[in-house]
Each structure stands twice: as structure tokens, then as C-alpha cells.
Enzyme design. Structure first.
Site, short mmCIF file in Angstrom:
data_model
loop_
_atom_site.label_atom_id
_atom_site.label_comp_id
_atom_site.label_asym_id
_atom_site.label_seq_id
_atom_site.Cartn_x
_atom_site.Cartn_y
_atom_site.Cartn_z
N ASP A 245 -4.26 13.83 2.76
CA ASP A 245 -3.35 13.31 3.95
C ASP A 245 -2.62 11.93 3.82
O ASP A 245 -1.75 11.75 4.40
CB ASP A 245 -4.42 13.03 5.39
CG ASP A 245 -5.48 12.16 4.83
OD1 ASP A 245 -6.17 12.42 4.13
OD2 ASP A 245 -5.64 11.11 5.52
N ASP A 255 0.06 4.43 3.27
CA ASP A 255 -1.05 4.06 3.69
C ASP A 255 -1.82 3.01 2.95
O ASP A 255 -2.39 3.32 2.06
CB ASP A 255 -2.03 5.48 3.99
CG ASP A 255 -2.08 5.88 5.36
OD1 ASP A 255 -1.13 5.32 6.22
OD2 ASP A 255 -2.69 6.58 5.68
#
Ligand code: AMP
Ligand code: MG
Length: 484
Positions: A245, A255
Site C-alpha cells: 500500500d 509515506d
């Protein structure tokens, strides 16, 4: 105002839930990326107005916030339902030159994908992402960017109460390997095809006319991820949580949770508090990247073979040969770091020998490359001084000298070329920690000073020596955390 478009919302109905940000009690602008804002075509406004727009207090004109669904393999285990649990996509902004970027809030409150968590972000996590992503951009690494950090005025609870904040992130898109896994797991082949076409249109439009479009997408992502991870490896960057993800289709780094730059080089280095088995250790990143690309291939395979059964084999070979593709990018990135302007077959082995010799030497990854450049005029001693055994790199250094003898550039030119690609300033772990601690008490000065240096990483500045050194002797081991 911003020139918004919503192509994802139009093309991928059923992949998201329209949603609104939580109301922040007292928004206050902590950081604003003026150059990025200008590049996006954002008009100038008062800080109070930016704070209201980029915290969710007031809708950004033209935005249509939504939470995207995705799945993902986390530390090897499939989770079929993740999604934007603390993020909202505001839409796509069309830059004056026509380029399209997602604008996303992170930390804007719970969504249908929050799974018991609060949907919030600490100031410290938002600032960390801002610092890291802007440093990576300045280092020439494909990455999401950071536009703003706004304090919400709310205290949020982690292990202790902490100031809450919303980060506004700018990305080529937020499509991930996990988006494809979600479509394959919940929606079936047609949805995967629809998503693949959207992703091609958005990121690789030149490949839309290929015979097998899902296969073309797989190849394109194999390529951009090979390029990306090669860049990380040549900068000593550890992502820390390479779950599927957190792997973009665009090839941007995304991220910045438990990520960190290496201090002392070690292939087995891990900083993340939860990576007990070293799955995401520095030297394992190419291996894990390929593992993640296998997950993308699995999600795409039905769509690939629906076009042509025989392309199953093409996809298999693509993954099997990915290691060589990665190595080509890695050595292509390492050559200029070593002052090599020409390419020779033996360069790959030369590079690998360097890192083998470095293991266990405690040599600072970033400083080492500047020392190599210095050693061209000062001699081997400049390099030996970086290692616990000063003779550790002598043999390799002689091999390198022999290789350099076949290069065209004069020494001074070569040093300048090396220093232009080997940074002096990176967000060093101990400096980042100190800057974030100060920011939590309201003092942004150390953070802003560090940000200024790491966003101009190649130019050595007088009086800033301590920014270019590792943690002081005897400092505790650095530990990073996910989702803080
Ligand atoms: P990350 O560690 O940022 O890659 O997040 C993994 C998943 O956990 C994503 O689905 C996030 O939306 C979700 N998540 C992480 N932190 C929070 C939070 N504080 N509240 C809600 N969801 C979260
Ligand atoms: Mg994530």
C-alpha cells in the site's frame, strides 16, 4: 484559485467514498511551501486563509474530498481492506503547464477506512514527512511533495498528548500496488482493467496503444520502481515500511513514516521499531521491491491473460529479470558518485566490491562519497579516516584508481562532478529528532535551519560542519515509528 479537476472520481466510481475533513478547533499555519505553491499556480493569500483551507476548516474552492479504498500486503500479510484512514484526496490540480497532481490531506480525521484509529496526525509526523520529502526532492528522487503543515489546535493522544496537524501532500497520484490488489480482491477483472487504463492514461500515456495494456502497465511500474529503489540505495535511504500500500504506480516515494537515512553503512540496518525480522532492512529493499511487483503482477494477471494467454510467460519473465533491470539503474546511478563518466562492464563488480568492503566499518554512507572525492587530491588517507580499520578500503581504492585512469576528466573536474551528486546535508537522524522535539515546544528554528540545508544538499556551507557529521559518539541507537 486552484485549477481543480476530478478525473479519478469520474473514471473510478466505486473505488472511493466522498468524505469531509474533521473541523479543526484552531487552525494555525506551521509551514508553507511557497515555491511549490507558486509552481502549482496557487494565488498568494494570508497565512490565516492558508491555515483555514489546508486544515479542513474551510473547503478549498473547487475541491471534492474523498477517501480512496485500497488493500495491501503489510509485512507479507494480505489485508484486503485498508484505504485512506487518515487521509482525504481533495482532487487533482492542473498546473499552469498542464501537469496533473493530487492534493491530499493527511491527518484530517476519521473516514470509513479508519478501523478504530483516530484519523489524525501528530505535528511531529507531519513535519517529519515534510522534511524528508522535500529533502528527497532536492536530492533528485521521485517523491510526493509537501505543501503545508497546519496545526489543528487539537491535542491528540499517542503515548503522550501531542499537538495535532494536517499535512497537505502533492503527488503524481495516490494509486498504489494496493489499489490494484483491492480491485482484484473485491471487484474482479473488469475493474482491474478500468484501473489499469486509468493508471496508464495518468502516468504512461505513451503506452496506451500497446497490444496488452495491463502488461504494458506492469512493465512500466517495474521500470519506475527499479529506478526509484536504485536511487534510494545510492543515497542510503531506508523507506522502512515497503508494504504494497506504500508502493506507488507513478514511481514516487510515498509515506514517510519510519524512514531514515543510513548513518554508518550496513546492509542489515533497520530503524523501524516494528521491523523485527529485517524485512525492510537497507540491503533488502531491492528484494522486497520485486516481491511487491509480484503482488502487482498477481492483481493484473487475469487482465493480462484475457488479452493473450501467452503473455503469462511475458509477465513471468519480466519479474524474473527484474533484478538485472534494477542493477542497471543502480550502477548507472553509482557511476557519477564514483566520478565515472564512461561505462565499463566491470563497474558493477567495482561497486559491489566497495559495499562488501564497507560492511562493518562504521563508515558514514553520506560522508564516505565526499571523502572519495577529497581523496583524489589528498590521497587514500581521506577515505581511510572514515573507516574503523583505516586500511579497510585500501585495496578497493587502488582498483578504483586503476579504473579512473581510463577516464577522460581531470581531477578537479572529476571532484566537482562527484560533489554535484554526493550530498553534504541529509536529514540526519539525530538532527531531525532534535528539530522535531523543539517544534513540539513551539520552537521552529532548528527545523527551519535543517530544512534550509537539506533542500540545498550539495553546497557545503561555512560554519555548518555539525550538520554534516554523524550522531555524537555514545548516542542511543536511532529508532523510528510507523503511523505516528
Ligand atoms: P501507513 O502506515 O500510513 O501506510 O498506513 C497504513 C494504513 O493504516 C492506512 O490504511 C492508513 O490510513 C491507516 N492509518 C494509519 N494511521 C492511522 C490513523 N491515525 N487513523 C486512521 N487510520 C490510520
Ligand atoms: Mg501508507
Amino acid at each position: 484559485m486552484l485549477n481543480f479537476d476530478h478525473s479519478l472520481a469520474r473514471a473510478l466510481e466505486g473505488f472511493y467514498v466522498p468524505w469531509q475533513a474533521a473541523e479543526p478547533p484552531a487552525p494555525k499555519l506551521a509551514l508553507w511551501n511557497a515555491p511549490l505553491a507558486a509552481a502549482l499556480g496557487l494565488p498568494e493569500a494570508e497565512p490565516e486563509q492558508y491555515a483555514r483551507w489546508f486544515s479542513g476548516a474551510e473547503a478549498v474552492p473547487g475541491s471534492q474530498p474523498l477517501a480512496l479504498a485500497y488493500a495491501g500486503h503489510q509485512f507479507g500479510h494480505f489485508n484486503p481492506q485498508l484505504g485512506d484512514g487518515r487521509a482525504l484526496l481533495l482532487g487533482e490540480v492542473l498546473r499552469p503547464d498542464g501537469a496533473r497532481f493530487d492534493l491530499q490531506f493527511k491527518g484530517s480525521g476519521p473516514t470509513p477506512f479508519s478501523r478504530q484509529a483516530d484519523g489524525k496526525s501528530t505535528l511531529s509526523a507531519a513535519l517529519r514527512e515534510y522534511l524528508m520529502s522535500e529533502a528527497m526532492a532536492a536530492l533528485g528522487v521521485p517523491t510526493t511533495r509537501s505543501l503545508a503543515v497546519v496545526l489543528t489546535g487539537e491535542g491528540i493522544w499517542r503515548e503522550t498528548p501531542q499537538p495535532g496537524a494536517v499535512l497537505t501532500r502533492v503527488a503524481a497520484s495516490h494509486l498504489r500496488v494496493g489499489t490494484f490488489e483491492w480491485a482484484a480482491a473485491h471487484k474482479g477483472r473488469e475493474a482491474v482493467e478500468q484501473l489499469a487504463d486509468y493508471a496508464l492514461q495518468r502516468h504512461f500515456p505513451e503506452r496506451l496503444s500497446e497490444r496488452n495494456r495491463p502488461l504494458a502497465l506492469l512493465d512500466a511500474v517495474c521500470e519506475v520502481q527499479a529506478q526509484l529503489v536504485a536511487k534510494w540505495m545510492n543515497l542510503g535511504f531506508i523507506h522502512g515500511v515497503m508494504n504494497t500500500d506504500n508502493v506507488t504506480i507513478s514511481g514516487e516515494t510515498i509515506d514517510y513514516g519510519p524512514c531514515a537515512f543510513l548513518d554508518a553503512y550496513s546492509a542489515t540496518q533497520v530503524f523501524s521499531s516494528i521491523d523485527h525480522n529485517g524485512r525492510y532492512a537497507f540491503g533488502n529493499q531491492p528484494v522486497v521491491c520485486r516481491w511487491n511487483l509480484y503482488r502487482l503482477a498477481s492483481a493484473l494477471i487475469e487482465a493480462i491473460v484475457a488479452v493473450d494467454e501467452a503473455d503469462n510467460e511475458a509477465a513471468r519473465l519480466m519479474l524474473e529479470q527484474w533484478g538485472e533491470r534494477y542493477e542497471r539503474h543502480w550502477i548507472a546511478g553509482l557511476r557519477p558518485k564514483l566520478g565515472l563518466a564512461t561505462a565499463e562492464e566491470g563497474d558493477l563488480a567495482l561497486g559491489q566490491t566497495l559495499f562488501a568492503a564497507l560492511e562493518g566499518q562504521g563508515a558514514d554512507f553520506t560522508r564516505l562519497f565526499r571523502a572519495l572525492s577529497a581523496s583524489l587530491s589528498e590521497g587514500y588517507g581521506a577515505v581511510g579516516a572514515e573507516c574503523s580499520d583505516p586500511e579497510a578500503l585500501r585495496e578497493w581504492w587502488e582498483l578504483w584508481q586503476a579504473r579512473l585512469a581510463r577516464e577522460p576528466l581531470a581531477i578537479a573536474e572529476r571532484q566537482a562532478a562527484m560533489d554535484a551528486v554526493n550530498p553534504v546535508y541529509i536529514p540526519r537522524n539525530h538532527l531531525t529528532d532534535a528539530a522535531l522535539k523543539a517544534a513540539d515546544t513551539g520552537d521552529m528554528e532548528p527545523f527551519n535551519a535543517l530544512l534550509e540545508l537539506v533542500t540545498h544538499p550539495f553546497v557545503q556551507r561555512d560554519g555548518m560542519e555539525h550538520y554534516a557529521h554523524g550522531a555524537p559518539e555514545g548516542s542511543p541507537a536511532h529508532v523510528t515509528y510507523c503511523g505516528t
